[in-house]
Design an enzyme around this catalytic site. Structure first.
Site: not given
Length: 278
Positions: A124, A129, A174, A216, A233, A235
């Site tokens: 997310n 970033r 996280r 994922k 994967p 996303d």
DNA sequence: AGCCAGGGTCTGC
DNA sequence: GCAGACCATGGC
């Protein structure tokens, strides 16, 4: 203290189907930055590298031949015939176009721990970033190699941290996932060696025992950290690819190298989406 | 101001 | 098994 140069530059003829910039900046690795002269600098496998692609030449600056042969050759997957793989995608028109637009993208062979930790951070989140968080993680807890270059911290280094001590990297919720992964990997509760030797489903199952690792992130870890090219994967970008381009299913010709096809499709959808918004 | 980003966890049905 | 709330942060 001045650094002593360990070796000269290594120059090789650029392999077929090799695009350095696309490969280092397509969302699979987060540790490379482009320099004003078009070269890239980064750290992998505990080694600092500056590398530049010219028309026919690939230059590994100030690199020892031993490091080139034992590490960088594998990292850039130089022995694999990407031309043949891309050619095998000609069964599908849209995939062929994605391969033309992203020609030369390769799947890097990153270190398992770095891939696992990086894609836990990716959850997310957006790519700029993610890069910032990982940069701060390395600067805060890695080992300094040279000016502005730090190793990726070992799981043993992160396992004893509290979530509060990780606040400096600004990873938010996280933090506790990173610490759980570091604890499980450093204690052997999750074994990267066992994962490397296991079949795909068992490997994925073991990765899923880490907090913050779902379908994922596990697929990304297997693709980028264990070079399992059958990983795929999904996303939000690949979800768009499936919904808009392949509502009836993915093309048969990607069987066995789904992960490579996924990387071209990811690049294709992201690039076109950005252009659409201008 | 609100939406989105290389998602996952936890709870409730 | 599946939906929905919630999670930190920063760019646009």
């Amino acid at each position: 203290m001045t650094s002593v140069k360990a070796g000269g530059d290594i120059k090789i003829h650029t392999p077929a189907c090799f695009a350095l910039g696309l490969t280092l900046d397509c969302g699979q690795a987060f540790r490379w930055t482009e320099n004003p002269d078009g070269s890239f600098s980064g750290v992998a496998g505990g080694r600092f590298l500056r590398i530049k692609q010219d028309v026919d030449t690939l230059t590994f600056f100030d690199t020892a031949e031993g490091d080139f042969n034992s590490f960088w050759r594998g990292y850039f997957d130089l022995e694999r015939d990407y031309s043949a793989i891309v050619a095998s995608y000609e069964c599908d028109k849209q995939l062929s176009r994605a391969c033309r637009e992203g020609y030369g993208i390769r799947i890097l062979r990153q270190e398992p721990w770095e891939a696992l930790c990086s894609f836990i951070i990716s959850a997310n989140n957006n790519i700029p970033r993610i890069k910032g968080i990982i940069s701060r993680l390395c600067e805060s807890f890695g080992t300094r190699l040279t000016e502005g270059a730090y190793t990726f911290p070992a799981p043993e280094r992160l396992a004893s941290l509290s979530p509060g001590e990780l606040d400096v990297i600004r990873a938010g919720f996280r933090n506790r996932y990173i610490i759980d992964a570091a604890q499980k990997v450093s204690s052997g509760g999750v074994s990267l060696e066992r994962i490397a030797a296991a079949d795909f489903e068992d490997a994925k199952k073991e990765l899923l025992t880490v907090k913050g690792v779902g379908e994922k992130v596990a697929q990304c870890t297997l693709l980028y950290g264990f070079n399992r090219l059958e990983a795929f994967p999904v996303d939000v970008w690949i979800r768009r690819v499936i919904n808009e381009l392949y509502p009836a299913g993915l093309p048969e010709c990607i069987r066995g190298t789904e992960g490579i096809a996924q990387q071209y499709l990811f690049n294709y959808m992201r690039t076109n989406y950005k252009e659409e918004k201008q």
